[in-house]
Design an enzyme around this catalytic site. Sequence first.
Site, mmCIF file in Angstrom:
data_model
loop_
_atom_site.group_PDB
_atom_site.id
_atom_site.type_symbol
_atom_site.label_atom_id
_atom_site.label_comp_id
_atom_site.label_asym_id
_atom_site.label_seq_id
_atom_site.Cartn_x
_atom_site.Cartn_y
_atom_site.Cartn_z
ATOM 1 N N HIS A 60 -17.472 14.511 4.007
ATOM 2 C CA HIS A 60 -15.823 13.902 3.957
ATOM 3 C C HIS A 60 -15.948 13.109 5.413
ATOM 4 O O HIS A 60 -15.681 13.776 6.532
ATOM 5 C CB HIS A 60 -14.829 15.149 3.948
ATOM 6 N N HIS A 62 -14.087 9.202 7.120
ATOM 7 C CA HIS A 62 -13.521 8.000 6.711
ATOM 8 C C HIS A 62 -13.940 6.976 7.641
ATOM 9 O O HIS A 62 -13.682 6.366 8.677
ATOM 10 C CB HIS A 62 -12.148 7.927 7.097
ATOM 11 N N GLN A 155 -4.644 5.705 0.497
ATOM 12 C CA GLN A 155 -4.088 6.593 1.769
ATOM 13 C C GLN A 155 -2.465 6.456 1.596
ATOM 14 O O GLN A 155 -1.944 7.469 2.011
ATOM 15 C CB GLN A 155 -4.389 5.862 2.882
ATOM 16 N N HIS A 213 -7.686 14.605 -1.284
ATOM 17 C CA HIS A 213 -6.947 14.872 -0.248
ATOM 18 C C HIS A 213 -5.758 15.824 -0.737
ATOM 19 O O HIS A 213 -4.792 15.158 -1.362
ATOM 20 C CB HIS A 213 -6.437 13.663 0.635
ATOM 21 N N GLU A 216 -2.674 18.483 2.313
ATOM 22 C CA GLU A 216 -3.121 18.560 3.772
ATOM 23 C C GLU A 216 -1.898 18.571 4.813
ATOM 24 O O GLU A 216 -1.495 17.424 5.171
ATOM 25 C CB GLU A 216 -3.767 17.204 4.022
ATOM 26 N N ASP A 312 -14.508 14.526 8.892
ATOM 27 C CA ASP A 312 -13.230 13.660 8.575
ATOM 28 C C ASP A 312 -13.104 12.229 9.333
ATOM 29 O O ASP A 312 -13.214 11.324 8.744
ATOM 30 C CB ASP A 312 -12.113 14.582 8.910
ATOM 31 N N TRP A 318 -6.433 9.453 13.490
ATOM 32 C CA TRP A 318 -6.012 10.991 13.398
ATOM 33 C C TRP A 318 -6.797 11.700 14.282
ATOM 34 O O TRP A 318 -6.220 12.876 14.384
ATOM 35 C CB TRP A 318 -6.466 11.187 11.920
#
Length: 419
Positions: A60, A62, A155, A213, A216, A312, A318
Site C-alpha cells: 500500500h 501512493h 481520493q 481505504h 481511515e 502508505d 499526508w
Amino acid sequence: MNHFYNARLRGREGLYTLRWADGCISAIEPQSTTLRPEVAGSDGLDAAGRLVIPPLVEPHIHLDAALTAGEPRWNLSGTLFEGIERWAERKALVTSEDTKSRAHRTIRMLAAHGIQHVRTHVDVTEPGLATLKAMLEVRDEARALVDLQIVAFPQEGIESFANGRALMEQAVEMGADVVGGIPHFENTRDQGVSSLHFLMDLAERHERLVDVHCDETDDPQSRFLEVLAELTRVKGMGAHVTASHTTAMGSYDNAYCFKLFRLLKQAGLSFISCPTESIHLQGRFDSYPKRRGLTRVPELDRAGLNVCFAQDSIVDPWYPLGNGNLLRILDAGLHICHMLGYEDLQRALDFVTDHGARALALGERYGLEVGRPANLVLLSAASDDEVLRTQGHALVSIRHGRPIMRRTESEVSWAPETS
Ligand code: 17E
Ligand code: FE2
C-alpha cells in the site's frame, strides 16, 4: 551468479544452497556443513548464515503523490483531511512527466530496500485520467525493478465527486488492476454504502482485485468495514479483497468488535495497516489520553485473518518522512501494536513478506519453492528477531535470477586507544 550458499531460510533448520536457472528457483538443498568458497564455486554468493527470503512486499503506497510534501503548501494540522486538500492543490499542477519521474524515483527507493512487489493507489478523481495513464506506463517501464499493481483510487469519492462512477469504470477499462474506494470520505453514510456496492460490482464484473481505504478515521461510528466484509462474504471474493487502514476499529467498542470479527472471519478478506502513517494522521482530534489510531493488528492476526504492514506515503501531503525502508515500518508497527513478545518477534517478517503477497494475491509468483521466480533477497541478519534488533537491511536483491541491487553493510571502526 546462479546460487546462494550457507543461506538460512525462515522456518527451517540448518543451512541451505539455493540455486536458480532461467530465472526460476531450480533447487533448495540442505547442507550438512558450512561450505567454504573454494568448494561452493565462483558463481555462488556466500550468504554467511544470513537469511535469504522472497522479496519484501509493499502492499500500500501512493506513488502518484510521493515526493510532493510542501508543494505548494504544507499540511499544518497533520490530519488526513488537510492532506486531501493539500493534495488537491498539488494535483492541479501535475504533468505526466512530473508523475512519472517521481514514481520512478520512489520505486528505486523501494527496490533499494529489497521490495519487488508493490501495490500503488492512483488518484482517479481527475477528469481525463492523465495521471493514471502515466502510472500505467510506469508499470511497464519499472518491470526490471518491481511488479506493480495499480489501484483505481477515488481520493475525493465515488458518489461525492463529479462523474466519480464513470471515472472508476474508465480506469478499470484502461487497465487498473485493482478497484479502490474511500467510503468514510463520501458525503453521507448512504453514499459510503452505495460506493461499496458499486465498486464491488465493478470488480466482480471485470475480475479485478479490491482494496478499499476503509474507515481511515478515529470515528467509532465509521462502520463501512462491515459492509465491505458482508459483500465480500456474499460474493465469495475473500481472497481478492483487502481493507486498508480500518483505523476506526481502534476506536470501536469491544462488544461491537466481537460481533464484527465473526463476519470478518467468514469473509476472509485481508487487512493492511500503515502504522507510521496512522500514528501520525490519527489521534488528531484527541487531547489526552490520545488514541494510537491503528486497527487491531494483533487481534486480526490471532483470529487467523491476513494482516500486513505498509508505508502508505513517502514525503507527501499526508506524511513528511519515509525512505522506502519497509523494515522501518515493521519496527514501528510492532512497537505501536504491542507486538514485541517472543512469539511475534520469531515471525515478524511475515507481516512484510508472505502476508503482503497474500493480500496482493501473488499466488505461485511468490515464495521460496522450486519452479517459482528466482526473486530473492539476502538480509543482513540470521533471523527475524535479529533483523529487528540490529535494524537490518536487504543486502542483495535478485530478480528473475539477476542481481538488481547490492547494499554495503555499514562498519564501525574504533580508535586504537579504545581497545
Ligand atoms: N489518501 C488517503 O485517503 N489516505 C492516506 N493515508 C493517503 C492518501 C496517504
Ligand atoms: Fe493510503
